[in-house]
Write an enzyme that holds these catalytic residues in place. Structure first.
Site, short mmCIF file in Angstrom:
data_model
loop_
_atom_site.label_atom_id
_atom_site.label_comp_id
_atom_site.label_asym_id
_atom_site.label_seq_id
_atom_site.Cartn_x
_atom_site.Cartn_y
_atom_site.Cartn_z
N GLY A 33 -0.58 10.10 3.84
CA GLY A 33 0.05 10.55 5.09
C GLY A 33 0.85 9.39 5.65
N GLU A 35 2.17 8.55 8.44
CA GLU A 35 1.80 7.96 9.74
C GLU A 35 0.43 7.32 9.70
OE1 GLU A 35 4.65 11.33 10.13
OE2 GLU A 35 2.66 11.15 9.25
N TYR A 103 3.47 19.12 -3.32
CA TYR A 103 2.76 19.38 -2.07
C TYR A 103 2.20 20.81 -2.03
CZ TYR A 103 5.32 15.28 -0.35
OH TYR A 103 5.83 14.01 -0.18
N GLY A 226 15.04 -2.09 -0.68
CA GLY A 226 14.32 -2.16 -1.94
C GLY A 226 14.07 -3.59 -2.37
N GLY A 229 15.31 -6.64 -0.39
CA GLY A 229 14.73 -7.05 0.89
C GLY A 229 15.09 -6.09 2.01
N ASP A 256 5.90 2.63 4.27
CA ASP A 256 4.86 2.59 5.30
C ASP A 256 4.27 1.18 5.40
OD1 ASP A 256 5.26 5.35 5.56
OD2 ASP A 256 3.74 5.77 4.03
#
Length: 314
Positions: A33, A35, A103, A226, A229, A256
């Site tokens: 997930g 978040e 999914y 990527g 940087g 994330d």
């Protein structure tokens, strides 16, 4: 009081222990997930994070809840929904390419998140609200929940950070751009990948894409590049930080991890270049491990990778 609050859908994820998905007999089970990945990443770096979400009142939902809680994330605003299941995701590694992701989330508890799940005072207790473009793509009620959280943050002086996290399996680039533009205009921080920025803006190149986000009202625009940087600009100044060498095993969760590393330095009051460096380092560590959260570094691990004595938390 929390440092960061975020909200969105978390799911159970499975990937084969060996071989292609269709031939696999055994799987590894984990949690995914965007978040909650960021919330876990920040908790491991010593920050107080909270995640708002809905999970099915089922075995998978309780597994996800236990896992996120066990990472030190506050889950007091998570609701178990007996009327809908927890979403499921399968991943399949493809040699030399990003993993294929499948999914099974239609009608999930996470897609039923709504503005009634957002406690304005809880959001207001944080220093930063992190939202992504995934949640508003899931359903109208999810979009309303994100808007309610952003409005609560703005009214209480909490900085809003947005990661567009474009998912073309959920909506097209044009629809996403129209829906996210109002959120961009209320975001003090925007963290986007260059490729998704090009799709959303219809422009090409770092300067043009960053300009589109700034024109929409973003405060500071960060573009993830990527292996090269990352760069950031506020329209007046531009900062760059090179990437770190890494043996890439799994790219899922790298964005994330970058966000968690960037926010850790930002919350500690570090300069933009240092924030970019922390983000790059966290991302480099994550791509060397299979899984969304498995490679997220702890504070001492990130410090060692950066050659620093400690990673500041205050």
């Amino acid at each position: 009081m929390l440092d960061v609050v975020t909200l969105g859908e978390s799911m159970v994820v499975f990937w084969p222990e060996e071989g292609p998905l269709g031939a696999a007999r055994t799987f590894v089970r984990s949690v995914a997930g965007a978040e909650s990945n960021v919330a876990i990443g920040l908790a491991r770096l010593g920050y107080r994070s909270g995640w708002i979400g809905r999970l099915g009142d089922d075995a998978f939902g309780r597994f996800v809840l236990r896992t996120i809680r066990g990472e030190g994330v506050d889950v007091s605003r998570v609701r178990l929904d007996a009327a809908a299941p927890t979403g499921v995701m399968f991943r399949e590694s493809v040699l030399g390419r990003d993993p294929r992701v499948y999914y099974y989330r239609r009608g999930s508890a996470g897609s039923r998140l709504g503005p009634e799940d957002v406690d304005p005072e809880y959001v207001g207790s944080a220093r930063l609200l992190h939202v992504t473009g995934i949640t508003p793509a899931l359903s109208p009620s999810c979009r309303e929940a994100v808007e309610a959280a952003v409005e609560a943050a703005r009214q209480r002086g909490v900085t809003v950070a947005l990661d567009p996290n474009l998912r073309l399996k959920l909506w097209g680039a044009g629809e996403a751009a129209a829906a996210l533009r109002p959120l961009i205009g209320r975001a003090g921080l925007v963290l986007a990948g260059l490729e998704e920025g090009e799709l959303l803006s219809g422009r090409r190149g770092e300067e043009e894409v960053a300009g589109w986000f700034l024109e929409a009202g973003a405060g500071l625009v960060v573009l993830k590049l990527g292996a090269r940087g990352a760069m950031a600009t506020d329209g007046t100044r531009t900062w760059r930080s090179p990437g770190f060498p890494a043996q890439v095993v799994d790219t899922v969760g790298a964005g994330d991890a970058f966000a968690a590393g960037f926010y850790a330095a930002w919350l500690a009051g570090r300069d933009v270049e240092t924030c970019l460096r922390y983000g790059n380092a966290a991302g480099a560590l994550v791509v060397q491990v299979v899984g969304d959260t498995e490679g997220l570094p702890y504070r001492e691990e990130l410090a060692a990778f950066l050659g620093e004595g400690d990673v500041p938390t205050r």
